[in-house]
Scaffold this motif. Structure first.
Motif, short mmCIF file in Angstrom:
data_model
loop_
_atom_site.label_atom_id
_atom_site.label_comp_id
_atom_site.label_asym_id
_atom_site.label_seq_id
_atom_site.Cartn_x
_atom_site.Cartn_y
_atom_site.Cartn_z
N GLN A 1 -30.50 -69.38 -42.88
CA GLN A 1 -29.22 -68.94 -43.49
C GLN A 1 -29.71 -69.19 -45.03
O GLN A 1 -30.61 -70.05 -45.54
CB GLN A 1 -28.36 -70.05 -43.07
CG GLN A 1 -27.79 -69.99 -41.64
CD GLN A 1 -26.47 -70.91 -41.44
OE1 GLN A 1 -26.13 -71.89 -41.78
NE2 GLN A 1 -25.30 -70.08 -41.11
N LEU B 1 -27.60 -69.20 -48.21
CA LEU B 1 -26.06 -69.64 -47.67
C LEU B 1 -25.59 -69.20 -49.63
O LEU B 1 -26.57 -69.65 -50.34
CB LEU B 1 -25.98 -70.94 -47.89
CG LEU B 1 -26.65 -71.24 -46.57
CD1 LEU B 1 -25.97 -72.78 -46.23
CD2 LEU B 1 -25.19 -70.35 -46.02
N GLU C 1 -22.57 -67.27 -46.55
CA GLU C 1 -23.29 -66.19 -45.33
C GLU C 1 -23.81 -65.06 -45.81
O GLU C 1 -23.26 -64.13 -45.53
CB GLU C 1 -23.64 -67.37 -43.74
CG GLU C 1 -25.20 -66.78 -43.48
CD GLU C 1 -24.75 -67.06 -41.69
OE1 GLU C 1 -26.69 -66.54 -41.76
OE2 GLU C 1 -23.62 -67.40 -41.29
N TYR D 1 -20.97 -60.89 -46.82
CA TYR D 1 -21.51 -61.71 -46.84
C TYR D 1 -19.83 -62.54 -45.10
O TYR D 1 -19.75 -60.94 -44.86
CB TYR D 1 -21.15 -62.94 -47.11
CG TYR D 1 -19.25 -62.78 -48.02
CD1 TYR D 1 -18.76 -63.51 -47.39
CD2 TYR D 1 -18.82 -61.43 -48.15
CE1 TYR D 1 -17.37 -63.35 -47.83
CE2 TYR D 1 -17.48 -61.58 -49.32
CZ TYR D 1 -16.48 -62.40 -48.26
OH TYR D 1 -15.24 -61.90 -48.11
#
Length: 83
Positions: free
Chosen positions: A8, A10, A45, A57
């Motif tokens: 991921q 982030l 994310e 996102y």
């Protein structure tokens, strides 16, 4: 899938503190309809991004739209920073 593709990406929203968050739009284009703001301090994310510095996102923590498009920077000021 490799581990890198599954990782991921982030980001934390660091901009918009004086405005209640940063602007979120329905699509990557800056002319697309505006949604409610994404709160400063939220964690998102990355789903996809554009060469122009736009990021789609998914909201993980905080308040604002569950998904949308934001700018990574406004002029030279960061709006989101990697976690």
């Amino acid at each position: 899938r490799s581990l890198m593709s599954m990782a991921q990406k982030l980001f934390e929203v660091v901009g918009g503190g004086d405005k209640g968050g940063i602007v979120v739009r329905e699509a990557a284009l800056l002319s697309s309809p505006e949604l409610p703001r994404l709160a400063t301090g939220s964690i998102v994310e990355e789903l996809e991004s554009t060469p122009a510095g736009r990021l789609r996102y998914r909201l993980l923590r905080g308040s604002g739209p569950q998904t949308g498009w934001v700018s990574l920077k406004l002029k030279e000021k960061a709006l989101l920073t990697p976690c």
